[in-house]
Design a protein around this motif. Structure first.
Motif, PDB file in Angstrom:
ATOM      1  N   ILE A   1       0.857  -1.183   0.000  1.00  0.00           N
ATOM      2  CA  ILE A   1       0.000   0.000   0.000  1.00  0.00           C
ATOM      3  C   ILE A   1       0.895   1.236   0.000  1.00  0.00           C
ATOM      4  CG2 ILE A   1      -1.724   1.305   1.287  1.00  0.00           C
ATOM      5  CD1 ILE A   1      -2.794  -1.361   2.306  1.00  0.00           C
ATOM      6  N   THR A   2       0.686   2.094  -0.992  1.00  0.00           N
ATOM      7  CA  THR A   2       1.481   3.306  -1.117  1.00  0.00           C
ATOM      8  C   THR A   2       0.664   4.491  -0.642  1.00  0.00           C
ATOM      9  OG1 THR A   2       2.628   2.379  -3.020  1.00  0.00           O
ATOM     10  CG2 THR A   2       2.730   4.770  -2.747  1.00  0.00           C
ATOM     11  N   CYS A   3       1.214   5.270   0.282  1.00  0.00           N
ATOM     12  CA  CYS A   3       0.561   6.474   0.787  1.00  0.00           C
ATOM     13  C   CYS A   3       1.510   7.655   0.605  1.00  0.00           C
ATOM     14  CB  CYS A   3       0.207   6.330   2.264  1.00  0.00           C
ATOM     15  SG  CYS A   3      -0.978   5.005   2.607  1.00  0.00           S
ATOM     16  N   LEU A   4       0.957   8.787   0.153  1.00  0.00           N
ATOM     17  CA  LEU A   4       1.740   9.999  -0.015  1.00  0.00           C
ATOM     18  C   LEU A   4       0.786  11.184  -0.056  1.00  0.00           C
ATOM     19  CD1 LEU A   4       2.833  10.271  -3.712  1.00  0.00           C
ATOM     20  CD2 LEU A   4       1.717   8.244  -2.886  1.00  0.00           C
ATOM     21  N   PRO A   5       1.300  12.406   0.046  1.00  0.00           N
ATOM     22  CA  PRO A   5       0.424  13.578  -0.015  1.00  0.00           C
ATOM     23  C   PRO A   5      -0.392  13.571  -1.309  1.00  0.00           C
ATOM     24  CG  PRO A   5       2.616  14.222   0.684  1.00  0.00           C
ATOM     25  CD  PRO A   5       2.696  12.775   0.267  1.00  0.00           C
ATOM     26  N   ARG A   6      -1.665  13.948  -1.215  1.00  0.00           N
ATOM     27  CA  ARG A   6      -2.558  13.912  -2.370  1.00  0.00           C
ATOM     28  C   ARG A   6      -2.002  14.712  -3.536  1.00  0.00           C
ATOM     29  NH1 ARG A   6      -6.466  16.471  -5.090  1.00  0.00           N
ATOM     30  NH2 ARG A   6      -8.145  15.196  -5.955  1.00  0.00           N
ATOM     31  N   GLU A   7      -1.445  15.885  -3.263  1.00  0.00           N
ATOM     32  CA  GLU A   7      -0.915  16.721  -4.342  1.00  0.00           C
ATOM     33  C   GLU A   7       0.159  15.987  -5.143  1.00  0.00           C
ATOM     34  OE1 GLU A   7      -0.593  17.913  -0.978  1.00  0.00           O
ATOM     35  OE2 GLU A   7      -2.649  18.609  -1.105  1.00  0.00           O
ATOM     36  N   SER A   8       1.031  15.266  -4.451  1.00  0.00           N
ATOM     37  CA  SER A   8       2.095  14.510  -5.129  1.00  0.00           C
ATOM     38  C   SER A   8       1.515  13.379  -5.969  1.00  0.00           C
ATOM     39  CB  SER A   8       3.068  13.927  -4.103  1.00  0.00           C
ATOM     40  OG  SER A   8       3.673  14.941  -3.364  1.00  0.00           O
ATOM     41  N   LEU A   9       0.527  12.687  -5.412  1.00  0.00           N
ATOM     42  CA  LEU A   9      -0.090  11.582  -6.143  1.00  0.00           C
ATOM     43  C   LEU A   9      -0.810  12.087  -7.389  1.00  0.00           C
ATOM     44  CD1 LEU A   9      -0.906   8.641  -6.471  1.00  0.00           C
ATOM     45  CD2 LEU A   9      -2.796   9.070  -4.883  1.00  0.00           C
ATOM     46  N   VAL A  10      -1.582  13.160  -7.254  1.00  0.00           N
ATOM     47  CA  VAL A  10      -2.319  13.714  -8.392  1.00  0.00           C
ATOM     48  C   VAL A  10      -1.352  14.174  -9.484  1.00  0.00           C
ATOM     49  CG1 VAL A  10      -3.753  15.672  -9.114  1.00  0.00           C
ATOM     50  CG2 VAL A  10      -4.398  14.313  -7.124  1.00  0.00           C
ATOM     51  N   GLU A  11      -0.275  14.826  -9.095  1.00  0.00           N
ATOM     52  CA  GLU A  11       0.722  15.274 -10.075  1.00  0.00           C
ATOM     53  C   GLU A  11       1.304  14.090 -10.838  1.00  0.00           C
ATOM     54  OE1 GLU A  11       5.122  17.298 -10.007  1.00  0.00           O
ATOM     55  OE2 GLU A  11       3.668  17.967  -8.514  1.00  0.00           O
ATOM     56  N   ARG A  12       1.610  13.023 -10.127  1.00  0.00           N
ATOM     57  CA  ARG A  12       2.176  11.824 -10.755  1.00  0.00           C
ATOM     58  C   ARG A  12       1.161  11.174 -11.702  1.00  0.00           C
ATOM     59  NH1 ARG A  12       4.927   7.716  -6.815  1.00  0.00           N
ATOM     60  NH2 ARG A  12       6.184   9.574  -6.545  1.00  0.00           N
ATOM     61  N   LEU A  13      -0.105  11.082 -11.263  1.00  0.00           N
ATOM     62  CA  LEU A  13      -1.128  10.465 -12.109  1.00  0.00           C
ATOM     63  C   LEU A  13      -1.360  11.272 -13.380  1.00  0.00           C
ATOM     64  CD1 LEU A  13      -3.768   9.374  -9.438  1.00  0.00           C
ATOM     65  CD2 LEU A  13      -2.065   7.947 -10.594  1.00  0.00           C
ATOM     66  N   GLU A  14      -1.379  12.594 -13.258  1.00  0.00           N
ATOM     67  CA  GLU A  14      -1.617  13.444 -14.427  1.00  0.00           C
ATOM     68  C   GLU A  14      -0.430  13.443 -15.388  1.00  0.00           C
ATOM     69  OE1 GLU A  14      -4.682  16.750 -12.570  1.00  0.00           O
ATOM     70  OE2 GLU A  14      -2.529  17.152 -12.478  1.00  0.00           O
ATOM     71  N   ASN A  15       0.768  13.573 -14.862  1.00  0.00           N
ATOM     72  CA  ASN A  15       1.951  13.714 -15.716  1.00  0.00           C
ATOM     73  C   ASN A  15       2.489  12.385 -16.249  1.00  0.00           C
ATOM     74  OD1 ASN A  15       1.867  16.486 -15.372  1.00  0.00           O
ATOM     75  ND2 ASN A  15       3.183  16.423 -13.574  1.00  0.00           N
TER      76      ASN A  15
ATOM     77  N   ALA B   1      -6.079   0.473  -5.373  1.00  0.00           N
ATOM     78  CA  ALA B   1      -6.003  -0.428  -6.526  1.00  0.00           C
ATOM     79  C   ALA B   1      -5.493   0.324  -7.744  1.00  0.00           C
ATOM     80  CB  ALA B   1      -7.381  -1.015  -6.829  1.00  0.00           C
ATOM     81  N   THR B   2      -4.819  -0.403  -8.619  1.00  0.00           N
ATOM     82  CA  THR B   2      -4.387   0.125  -9.912  1.00  0.00           C
ATOM     83  C   THR B   2      -4.617  -0.959 -10.952  1.00  0.00           C
ATOM     84  OG1 THR B   2      -2.114  -0.653  -9.673  1.00  0.00           O
ATOM     85  CG2 THR B   2      -2.583   1.585  -8.898  1.00  0.00           C
TER      86      THR B   2
ATOM     87  N   VAL C   1      -7.297   3.792  -8.034  1.00  0.00           N
ATOM     88  CA  VAL C   1      -8.311   4.058  -7.019  1.00  0.00           C
ATOM     89  C   VAL C   1      -7.557   4.356  -5.732  1.00  0.00           C
ATOM     90  CG1 VAL C   1     -10.284   3.130  -5.739  1.00  0.00           C
ATOM     91  CG2 VAL C   1      -9.902   2.455  -8.127  1.00  0.00           C
ATOM     92  N   PHE C   2      -7.879   5.495  -5.095  1.00  0.00           N
ATOM     93  CA  PHE C   2      -7.215   5.811  -3.835  1.00  0.00           C
ATOM     94  C   PHE C   2      -8.162   6.481  -2.861  1.00  0.00           C
ATOM     95  CE2 PHE C   2      -6.272   9.409  -6.628  1.00  0.00           C
ATOM     96  CZ  PHE C   2      -6.502  10.522  -5.823  1.00  0.00           C
ATOM     97  N   VAL C   3      -7.778   6.462  -1.598  1.00  0.00           N
ATOM     98  CA  VAL C   3      -8.553   7.050  -0.509  1.00  0.00           C
ATOM     99  C   VAL C   3      -7.725   8.162   0.107  1.00  0.00           C
ATOM    100  CG1 VAL C   3      -9.597   6.596   1.744  1.00  0.00           C
ATOM    101  CG2 VAL C   3      -9.740   4.875  -0.055  1.00  0.00           C
ATOM    102  N   THR C   4      -8.362   9.320   0.333  1.00  0.00           N
ATOM    103  CA  THR C   4      -7.673  10.447   0.951  1.00  0.00           C
ATOM    104  C   THR C   4      -8.242  10.691   2.339  1.00  0.00           C
ATOM    105  OG1 THR C   4      -7.317  11.446  -1.210  1.00  0.00           O
ATOM    106  CG2 THR C   4      -7.066  12.883   0.709  1.00  0.00           C
ATOM    107  N   ARG C   5      -7.340  10.823   3.307  1.00  0.00           N
ATOM    108  CA  ARG C   5      -7.714  11.099   4.698  1.00  0.00           C
ATOM    109  C   ARG C   5      -7.802  12.606   4.917  1.00  0.00           C
ATOM    110  NH1 ARG C   5      -2.919   7.355   6.516  1.00  0.00           N
ATOM    111  NH2 ARG C   5      -2.004   9.406   6.741  1.00  0.00           N
TER     112      ARG C   5
END
Length: 102
Positions: A26-40, A84-85, A71-75
């Motif tokens: 399970i990978t957890c990181l700040p939402r901003e970092s995850l969104v940037e990675r998914l978009e780019n 999931a991916t 698919v991810f969950v944000t706290r």
């Protein structure tokens, strides 16, 4: 009585020995970092989501271009954990095979 006690001890013992979440992939990181990675990197964009419970926002991101999805969950603290991916995401309507209700 002994069987119940033994089974209970076995279940709690197994739970205590389970690997921590990060060891389970399970990978957890700040939402901003995850969104940037998914978009780019994966060309994914938000396609839907909602509250899983009052403390967790579930989001589904996907790419029609690459076919990948996440698919991810944000706290509330802004940390997102990937649930999931996968590949071969399909946005379009699906044909229902003959003989299948739906």
């Amino acid at each position: 009585m002994f069987k119940r006690l033994f089974c209970t001890a076995l279940v709690f013992g197994a739970a205590a020995l389970a690997p921590p979440a990060h060891a389970q992939g399970i990978t957890c990181l700040p939402r901003e970092s995850l969104v940037e990675r998914l978009e780019n990197r994966y060309k994914e964009h938000l396609i839907g989501g909602g509250l899983q419970n009052p403390q967790q926002l579930l989001e589904v991101w996907a790419s029609g271009e690459t076919g990948s999805f996440t698919v991810f969950v944000t706290r509330p603290d802004g940390v997102s954990c990937i649930v999931a991916t996968g590949q071969h995401w399909n946005d379009g309507p699906r044909a229902t095979p003959e003989g299948v209700a739906g």
